[in-house]
Design a protein around this motif. Sequence first.
Motif, PDB file in Angstrom:
ATOM      1  N   GLN A  68       0.847  -1.197   0.000  1.00 38.06           N
ATOM      2  CA  GLN A  68       0.000   0.000   0.000  1.00 38.06           C
ATOM      3  C   GLN A  68       0.880   1.243   0.000  1.00 38.06           C
ATOM      4  O   GLN A  68       1.844   1.324   0.767  1.00 38.06           O
ATOM      5  CB  GLN A  68      -0.902   0.003   1.232  1.00 38.06           C
ATOM      6  CG  GLN A  68      -1.900  -1.137   1.223  1.00 38.06           C
ATOM      7  CD  GLN A  68      -2.795  -1.087   2.443  1.00 38.06           C
ATOM      8  OE1 GLN A  68      -3.335  -0.046   2.775  1.00 38.06           O
ATOM      9  NE2 GLN A  68      -2.944  -2.233   3.079  1.00 38.06           N
ATOM     10  N   ASN A  69       0.544   2.177  -0.864  1.00 38.49           N
ATOM     11  CA  ASN A  69       1.296   3.414  -0.942  1.00 38.49           C
ATOM     12  C   ASN A  69       0.293   4.571  -1.046  1.00 38.49           C
ATOM     13  O   ASN A  69      -0.269   4.814  -2.117  1.00 38.49           O
ATOM     14  CB  ASN A  69       2.234   3.400  -2.154  1.00 38.49           C
ATOM     15  CG  ASN A  69       3.125   4.623  -2.210  1.00 38.49           C
ATOM     16  OD1 ASN A  69       2.803   5.674  -1.663  1.00 38.49           O
ATOM     17  ND2 ASN A  69       4.251   4.490  -2.888  1.00 38.49           N
ATOM     18  N   PRO A  70       0.060   5.278   0.035  1.00 36.02           N
ATOM     19  CA  PRO A  70      -0.913   6.378   0.029  1.00 36.02           C
ATOM     20  C   PRO A  70      -0.595   7.460  -1.001  1.00 36.02           C
ATOM     21  O   PRO A  70      -1.502   8.108  -1.512  1.00 36.02           O
ATOM     22  CB  PRO A  70      -0.841   6.943   1.445  1.00 36.02           C
ATOM     23  CG  PRO A  70      -0.265   5.846   2.274  1.00 36.02           C
ATOM     24  CD  PRO A  70       0.638   5.060   1.367  1.00 36.02           C
ATOM     25  N   LEU A  71       0.691   7.652  -1.333  1.00 42.32           N
ATOM     26  CA  LEU A  71       1.048   8.651  -2.335  1.00 42.32           C
ATOM     27  C   LEU A  71       0.484   8.277  -3.704  1.00 42.32           C
ATOM     28  O   LEU A  71       0.047   9.142  -4.469  1.00 42.32           O
ATOM     29  CB  LEU A  71       2.569   8.805  -2.428  1.00 42.32           C
ATOM     30  CG  LEU A  71       3.252   9.415  -1.205  1.00 42.32           C
ATOM     31  CD1 LEU A  71       4.768   9.368  -1.372  1.00 42.32           C
ATOM     32  CD2 LEU A  71       2.768  10.833  -0.985  1.00 42.32           C
ATOM     33  N   GLN A  72       0.473   6.992  -4.022  1.00 43.65           N
ATOM     34  CA  GLN A  72      -0.083   6.549  -5.296  1.00 43.65           C
ATOM     35  C   GLN A  72      -1.596   6.779  -5.332  1.00 43.65           C
ATOM     36  O   GLN A  72      -2.136   7.224  -6.343  1.00 43.65           O
ATOM     37  CB  GLN A  72       0.237   5.080  -5.548  1.00 43.65           C
ATOM     38  CG  GLN A  72       1.703   4.833  -5.815  1.00 43.65           C
ATOM     39  CD  GLN A  72       2.005   3.367  -6.030  1.00 43.65           C
ATOM     40  OE1 GLN A  72       1.236   2.480  -5.674  1.00 43.65           O
ATOM     41  NE2 GLN A  72       3.159   3.102  -6.615  1.00 43.65           N
ATOM     42  N   ALA A  73      -2.263   6.478  -4.228  1.00 42.11           N
ATOM     43  CA  ALA A  73      -3.713   6.696  -4.164  1.00 42.11           C
ATOM     44  C   ALA A  73      -4.041   8.188  -4.279  1.00 42.11           C
ATOM     45  O   ALA A  73      -4.992   8.582  -4.975  1.00 42.11           O
ATOM     46  CB  ALA A  73      -4.275   6.124  -2.864  1.00 42.11           C
ATOM     47  N   GLU A  74      -3.238   9.022  -3.638  1.00 43.74           N
ATOM     48  CA  GLU A  74      -3.429  10.474  -3.711  1.00 43.74           C
ATOM     49  C   GLU A  74      -3.213  10.966  -5.150  1.00 43.74           C
ATOM     50  O   GLU A  74      -3.977  11.794  -5.661  1.00 43.74           O
ATOM     51  CB  GLU A  74      -2.457  11.172  -2.767  1.00 43.74           C
ATOM     52  CG  GLU A  74      -2.574  12.674  -2.737  1.00 43.74           C
ATOM     53  CD  GLU A  74      -1.551  13.326  -1.810  1.00 43.74           C
ATOM     54  OE1 GLU A  74      -1.348  14.541  -1.973  1.00 43.74           O
ATOM     55  OE2 GLU A  74      -0.956  12.641  -0.955  1.00 43.74           O
ATOM     56  N   LEU A  75      -2.176  10.447  -5.807  1.00 46.11           N
ATOM     57  CA  LEU A  75      -1.913  10.809  -7.195  1.00 46.11           C
ATOM     58  C   LEU A  75      -3.084  10.408  -8.090  1.00 46.11           C
ATOM     59  O   LEU A  75      -3.539  11.200  -8.932  1.00 46.11           O
ATOM     60  CB  LEU A  75      -0.631  10.138  -7.690  1.00 46.11           C
ATOM     61  CG  LEU A  75      -0.311  10.318  -9.174  1.00 46.11           C
ATOM     62  CD1 LEU A  75      -0.072  11.790  -9.510  1.00 46.11           C
ATOM     63  CD2 LEU A  75       0.888   9.472  -9.569  1.00 46.11           C
ATOM     64  N   ALA A  76      -3.577   9.191  -7.924  1.00 49.10           N
ATOM     65  CA  ALA A  76      -4.705   8.717  -8.738  1.00 49.10           C
ATOM     66  C   ALA A  76      -5.927   9.608  -8.549  1.00 49.10           C
ATOM     67  O   ALA A  76      -6.608   9.956  -9.518  1.00 49.10           O
ATOM     68  CB  ALA A  76      -5.032   7.268  -8.386  1.00 49.10           C
ATOM     69  N   GLN A  77      -6.199   9.981  -7.306  1.00 50.10           N
ATOM     70  CA  GLN A  77      -7.348  10.836  -7.028  1.00 50.10           C
ATOM     71  C   GLN A  77      -7.180  12.212  -7.688  1.00 50.10           C
ATOM     72  O   GLN A  77      -8.103  12.730  -8.323  1.00 50.10           O
ATOM     73  CB  GLN A  77      -7.535  10.997  -5.517  1.00 50.10           C
ATOM     74  CG  GLN A  77      -8.747  11.817  -5.142  1.00 50.10           C
ATOM     75  CD  GLN A  77      -8.899  11.934  -3.631  1.00 50.10           C
ATOM     76  OE1 GLN A  77      -7.988  11.667  -2.866  1.00 50.10           O
ATOM     77  NE2 GLN A  77     -10.088  12.351  -3.210  1.00 50.10           N
ATOM     78  N   LYS A  78      -5.973  12.797  -7.578  1.00 52.47           N
ATOM     79  CA  LYS A  78      -5.730  14.114  -8.169  1.00 52.47           C
ATOM     80  C   LYS A  78      -5.804  14.060  -9.692  1.00 52.47           C
ATOM     81  O   LYS A  78      -6.386  14.944 -10.320  1.00 52.47           O
ATOM     82  CB  LYS A  78      -4.368  14.652  -7.726  1.00 52.47           C
ATOM     83  CG  LYS A  78      -4.358  15.145  -6.288  1.00 52.47           C
ATOM     84  CD  LYS A  78      -3.001  15.710  -5.916  1.00 52.47           C
ATOM     85  CE  LYS A  78      -3.016  16.239  -4.495  1.00 52.47           C
ATOM     86  NZ  LYS A  78      -1.712  16.799  -4.100  1.00 52.47           N
ATOM     87  N   LEU A  79      -5.220  13.016 -10.293  1.00 56.50           N
ATOM     88  CA  LEU A  79      -5.271  12.898 -11.750  1.00 56.50           C
ATOM     89  C   LEU A  79      -6.696  12.693 -12.240  1.00 56.50           C
ATOM     90  O   LEU A  79      -7.092  13.252 -13.270  1.00 56.50           O
ATOM     91  CB  LEU A  79      -4.382  11.743 -12.226  1.00 56.50           C
ATOM     92  CG  LEU A  79      -2.885  11.987 -12.185  1.00 56.50           C
ATOM     93  CD1 LEU A  79      -2.123  10.719 -12.571  1.00 56.50           C
ATOM     94  CD2 LEU A  79      -2.496  13.133 -13.108  1.00 56.50           C
ATOM     95  N   GLY A  80      -7.465  11.913 -11.506  1.00 56.63           N
ATOM     96  CA  GLY A  80      -8.868  11.709 -11.867  1.00 56.63           C
ATOM     97  C   GLY A  80      -9.646  13.009 -11.828  1.00 56.63           C
ATOM     98  O   GLY A  80     -10.412  13.318 -12.738  1.00 56.63           O
TER      99      GLY A  80
END
Length: 144
Positions: A68-80
């Motif tokens: 799990q990497n919260p930075l990746q989830a944050e990036l996905a949310q911002k890009l979306g």
Amino acid sequence: MKLFDVYPLYDITPVRGKDVFVYDENNTSYLDLYGGHAVISIGHSHPRYVSGISGQLQRLGFYSNAIQNPLQAELAQKLGALSGCDDYELFLCNSGAEANENALKLASFQTGKARVIAFKNAFHGRTSAAVAATDNKNIVAPLN
């Protein structure tokens, strides 16, 4: 050990970069129009970039996508949110070849088809499927 000759080398040795320029050992400046392997065409030495990378490296330099990497989830949310593509899925990878390889596989799985249309004189990477979609016989290896 000798370096493997992947590409013919130009007689330029960049030793530093600043903004949109790279400089050789003689301090000759070159406008850097190279998009970069691993697709990092953001310029050189910008203080915000250097600070962000340095701060991250002081915490954790790299780890597998299998955790799990919260930075990746944050990036996905911002890009979306920025792209208006909230209902898409983001696949993070480390190179254009890997992106192309997986795009070809995903398209094949989705459509059930095994053939693709590709441009002549294009380069898609050195992975197996990417090479197969490239019409340059100089990079096709017997394994392919």
